[in-house]
Design an enzyme around this catalytic site. Structure first.
Site, short mmCIF file in Angstrom:
data_model
loop_
_atom_site.label_atom_id
_atom_site.label_comp_id
_atom_site.label_asym_id
_atom_site.label_seq_id
_atom_site.Cartn_x
_atom_site.Cartn_y
_atom_site.Cartn_z
N HIS A 4 -25.70 42.68 23.87
CA HIS A 4 -24.47 43.53 23.67
C HIS A 4 -23.92 44.97 22.64
O HIS A 4 -24.78 45.34 21.88
CB HIS A 4 -24.55 42.49 21.89
CG HIS A 4 -25.73 42.04 21.19
ND1 HIS A 4 -24.96 42.85 19.93
CD2 HIS A 4 -26.65 41.76 20.79
CE1 HIS A 4 -26.37 43.03 18.93
NE2 HIS A 4 -27.29 42.40 19.67
N ASP A 5 -22.62 45.24 23.02
CA ASP A 5 -22.43 46.14 22.37
C ASP A 5 -22.68 47.95 22.27
O ASP A 5 -22.22 48.81 22.47
CB ASP A 5 -22.54 46.20 20.35
CG ASP A 5 -21.71 45.25 19.64
OD1 ASP A 5 -20.95 45.00 20.13
OD2 ASP A 5 -22.55 44.35 19.26
N GLY A 53 -29.14 45.98 20.73
CA GLY A 53 -27.82 46.23 20.96
C GLY A 53 -27.61 47.46 20.77
O GLY A 53 -28.28 48.66 19.71
#
Length: 257
Positions: free
Chosen positions: A120-121, A138
């Site tokens: 994520h991200d 992340g």
């Protein structure tokens, strides 16, 4: 479009002309796929995911599923992928959390090999190569044309500079500056990525300038602040040197030595 009868494609999904979807693949409600993209068999494309044109997504890849974050509560975060990417078998790319910009980003022309993971991200630039089982935690930033060897594991919030080369089976726990090469189980810097830069068309004068900067910053045993000032005084200015110096600003994890 060429959608296999055994694929499950939401009527709400937006598919461009020339898109192909293989058998047993699923495409969710909020997915947008650009023209001439090919989705292999058994792939899963889900969430608020926007995929550009001419991408090739191989069997059993999972794109746009929720982030592996215990604080995530089902928010409508996003994944955005550019054009001309190759996503090989069993790759996983998660959409973002709400902790930054609500968006995981993959640029253009990247080659992501089997079993690689992009958490994520993360924000991945253009023409990046991730070898088999390379793993990004992340909130990682990867610059253009960086190469990550097989089974590299990168700690969350780390930055990988453009044109860096990360040797296989390495743990990366701090930022890797652009143009540099790392190796070792707990990765260390091993100088300028000379052969890679030469293959990519960099002039020898630029490579020599980067080698001098490397020696000043990492071999002359100076504090980083002093070493960076020395580089500005002793190394002929060029865009690559400026990129290297600017990379030191705003590091959250520290710089690899």
């Amino acid at each position: 479009m060429d959608i296999h009868p055994l694929a499950v494609v939401s009527p709400k999904a937006q598919l461009g002309s020339g898109v192909k979807v293989g058998p047993y693949s699923t495409v969710g409600d909020h997915v947008s796929i650009g023209r001439d993209t090919v989705i292999g068999a058994h792939a899963v494309i889900d969430g608020h995911t926007r995929i550009g044109e001419r991408n090739k997504i191989y069997p059993f890849s999972t794109i746009g599923t929720p982030p592996q974050d215990i604080a995530y509560r089902g928010e409508d975060t996003r994944l955005r992928m550019g054009d001309d990417n190759v996503i090989r078998e069993y790759v996983t790319i998660n959409r973002a959390t709400t902790k930054e910009n609500w968006e995981t980003v993959l640029g253009n022309g990247n080659y992501i090999m089997a079993y690689a993971h992009i958490a994520h991200d993360c924000v991945i630039g253009d023409r990046v190569i991730m070898s088999n089982v390379a793993t990004l935690g992340g909130h990682i930033r990867v610059g253009d044309r960086a190469i990550l060897g097989a089974m590299v594991a990168v700690h969350q919030f780390v930055r990988i500079g453009a044109y860096a080369f990360l040797g296989a089976k390495s743990g990366i726990d701090r930022d890797v500056p652009p143009f540099m090469m790392t190796a070792g189980p707990r990765a260390r810097l091993y100088g300028v990525n000379r052969k890679g830069l030469a293959r990519m068309g960099f002039e020898q004068t630029t490579i020599d300038a980067l080698k001098l900067a490397y020696r000043i910053i990492w071999r002359e045993e100076k504090k980083f602040k002093v070493a960076l000032e020395e580089v500005r005084r002793r190394v002929a200015p060029c865009p690559e040197i400026e990129m290297l110096l600017q990379f030191f600003e705003g590091s959250r994890r520290g710089i690899l030595r």
